[in-house]
Design a protein around this motif. Sequence first.
Motif, PDB file in Angstrom:
ATOM      1  N   ASP A   1       0.863  -1.179   0.000  1.00 52.01           N
ATOM      2  CA  ASP A   1       0.000   0.000   0.000  1.00 52.01           C
ATOM      3  C   ASP A   1       0.904   1.235   0.000  1.00 52.01           C
ATOM      4  OD1 ASP A   1      -2.310   1.701   0.521  1.00 52.01           O
ATOM      5  OD2 ASP A   1      -1.609   1.750   2.603  1.00 52.01           O
ATOM      6  N   LEU A   2       0.319   2.391  -0.304  1.00 53.56           N
ATOM      7  CA  LEU A   2       1.102   3.634  -0.300  1.00 53.56           C
ATOM      8  C   LEU A   2       0.963   4.400   1.012  1.00 53.56           C
ATOM      9  CD1 LEU A   2       0.838   5.426  -3.786  1.00 53.56           C
ATOM     10  CD2 LEU A   2       2.850   4.408  -2.703  1.00 53.56           C
ATOM     11  N   ASP A   3      -0.158   5.093   1.178  1.00 57.27           N
ATOM     12  CA  ASP A   3      -0.330   6.007   2.315  1.00 57.27           C
ATOM     13  C   ASP A   3      -0.340   5.240   3.631  1.00 57.27           C
ATOM     14  OD1 ASP A   3      -0.935   8.748   1.016  1.00 57.27           O
ATOM     15  OD2 ASP A   3      -2.175   7.334  -0.093  1.00 57.27           O
TER      16      ASP A   3
ATOM     17  N   ILE B   1       2.841  -1.767  -6.318  1.00 59.10           N
ATOM     18  CA  ILE B   1       2.122  -0.826  -5.461  1.00 59.10           C
ATOM     19  C   ILE B   1       0.631  -1.041  -5.644  1.00 59.10           C
ATOM     20  CG2 ILE B   1       1.528   1.639  -5.264  1.00 59.10           C
ATOM     21  CD1 ILE B   1       4.539   2.210  -5.680  1.00 59.10           C
TER      22      ILE B   1
ATOM     23  N   THR C   1      -2.828   0.699  -4.283  1.00 57.90           N
ATOM     24  CA  THR C   1      -3.268   1.891  -3.558  1.00 57.90           C
ATOM     25  C   THR C   1      -4.726   2.242  -3.838  1.00 57.90           C
ATOM     26  OG1 THR C   1      -2.821   4.265  -3.260  1.00 57.90           O
ATOM     27  CG2 THR C   1      -2.350   3.355  -5.430  1.00 57.90           C
TER      28      THR C   1
ATOM     29  N   ARG D   1      -5.513   5.336  -4.160  1.00 60.98           N
ATOM     30  CA  ARG D   1      -5.408   6.516  -5.017  1.00 60.98           C
ATOM     31  C   ARG D   1      -5.632   6.132  -6.477  1.00 60.98           C
ATOM     32  NH1 ARG D   1      -0.490  10.458  -3.400  1.00 60.98           N
ATOM     33  NH2 ARG D   1      -0.250  10.005  -1.168  1.00 60.98           N
TER      34      ARG D   1
ATOM     35  N   THR E   1      -1.251   8.974  -8.172  1.00 61.38           N
ATOM     36  CA  THR E   1      -0.207   7.989  -7.885  1.00 61.38           C
ATOM     37  C   THR E   1       1.014   8.170  -8.773  1.00 61.38           C
ATOM     38  OG1 THR E   1      -1.971   6.404  -7.342  1.00 61.38           O
ATOM     39  CG2 THR E   1       0.235   5.503  -7.639  1.00 61.38           C
TER      40      THR E   1
ATOM     41  N   CYS F   1      -4.321   0.707  -8.826  1.00 58.90           N
ATOM     42  CA  CYS F   1      -4.769   2.007  -8.315  1.00 58.90           C
ATOM     43  C   CYS F   1      -6.293   2.022  -8.170  1.00 58.90           C
ATOM     44  CB  CYS F   1      -4.323   3.122  -9.260  1.00 58.90           C
ATOM     45  SG  CYS F   1      -2.534   3.210  -9.516  1.00 58.90           S
TER      46      CYS F   1
ATOM     47  N   LYS G   1      -8.958  -4.168  -3.369  1.00 58.98           N
ATOM     48  CA  LYS G   1      -7.552  -4.273  -3.729  1.00 58.98           C
ATOM     49  C   LYS G   1      -7.202  -5.703  -4.134  1.00 58.98           C
ATOM     50  CE  LYS G   1      -5.495  -0.435  -1.154  1.00 58.98           C
ATOM     51  NZ  LYS G   1      -4.409  -0.051  -0.246  1.00 58.98           N
TER      52      LYS G   1
ATOM     53  N   GLY H   1       0.122  -3.314   4.552  1.00 60.06           N
ATOM     54  CA  GLY H   1      -0.946  -2.325   4.537  1.00 60.06           C
ATOM     55  C   GLY H   1      -1.189  -1.724   5.905  1.00 60.06           C
TER      56      GLY H   1
ATOM     57  N   ASP I   1      -7.330  -2.646   3.156  1.00 61.87           N
ATOM     58  CA  ASP I   1      -6.293  -3.633   2.861  1.00 61.87           C
ATOM     59  C   ASP I   1      -6.693  -5.045   3.310  1.00 61.87           C
ATOM     60  OD1 ASP I   1      -4.334  -1.852   1.716  1.00 61.87           O
ATOM     61  OD2 ASP I   1      -3.969  -1.081   3.733  1.00 61.87           O
TER      62      ASP I   1
END
Length: 270
Positions: free
Chosen positions: A11-13, A43, A45, A47, A52, A67, A194, A216, A221
Motif C-alpha cells: 500500500d502507499l499512504d 504498489i 493503492t 489513489r 499515484t 490504483c 484491492k 498495509g 487492505d
Amino acid sequence: MTFPYKLVATDLDGTLLRDDDTVSERTREALAEVTAAGAAHIIVTGRGVPWTRHILDDLGYDGLAVCGQGAQVYHAGERKLLTSLTLDRQLAGVALSRIESEIGPLALAASRDGLDGEVLFGPGYRIQEGPLPAVFVDDATEMWAAPLNKIYIQHAELDDDALARSAREAVGSLVDVVMAGPGVVEILPLGLSKATGLSLAARRLGVKAADTLAFGDMPNDIPMFGWAQHGVAMANAHDDLKAVAHEITASNQHDGIAVVLEELLRTSRP
C-alpha cells in the motif's frame, strides 16, 4: 539467494510512504534488493492513477501498479491503463439516497475515471491538505457528468468508522463501502477491492497468491491480506487490519516494510 516470495505488494499512504509523502532511502534499498533477488514489487493503492503517477515516477517505478482501490491496473513504464472498472452512477445515486435517509446529509467528492481523471469535491467536503489536486464544484450534478471510479463521502458528525458502518448497513448489496484512511470513506462498485485488482495484476505477472507478501495499514487492505499468502500490518495500522494480519511490523515512519524485507533477505542468504 532465494527470496521466499515472488511478489511484494505494498500500500502507499501510511505504509510505503512516510507522513511527508516520501519513501525512505532504507526502504528504497530494501525493495531494490528484493527485486534484484527476483521478486516483483507492486504498489496497490486506493489513489487513482493521477494521484499515484508522481510517486511512481519518483521511485523510478516502471512495472504494474494497482490504483483506485483495485479499479485500475496501470502500466507505469508504458503510462497505460490496462484495466479500468467504473462505478454505476445510477446505483451510486440510489445508494447515497439510502444512506442519507438513514443518517442525514453527506458531503461528497468523486474520482473520475481515466489517466487524467480529476477528483471533484462539493460543498462541505473537507479536502486534506497536500499536493494532490482536486477541483471544487458547487453544482453536484457536475460530479455525475462523466464515468467515475468511486465516490467519497463525509458526515458532519459521524467519525470514519461509524460512517462506514452506517453506510454499509444502509446500502445492502448495491455497492461496497470501505474506510481507506483518515477522513476517507468510499463507495465502490460491488465486489471491487484491492484483492481483485491485485489478482488481475499478479496473473499478468504469472504470480500466484501463495507467492505474495502484502503490506498495509487500513481496513481497505483486509481483502488484500485475505488474498495474499502473508499480510503484514504497520504499527500505525487500523485495529481491524491488525486483527487479520499475520504479522505486525514497525510504523511507516520507522521503515516497517524495510524491517520485514531485510530480515527475509538475511534468512534467505545461503
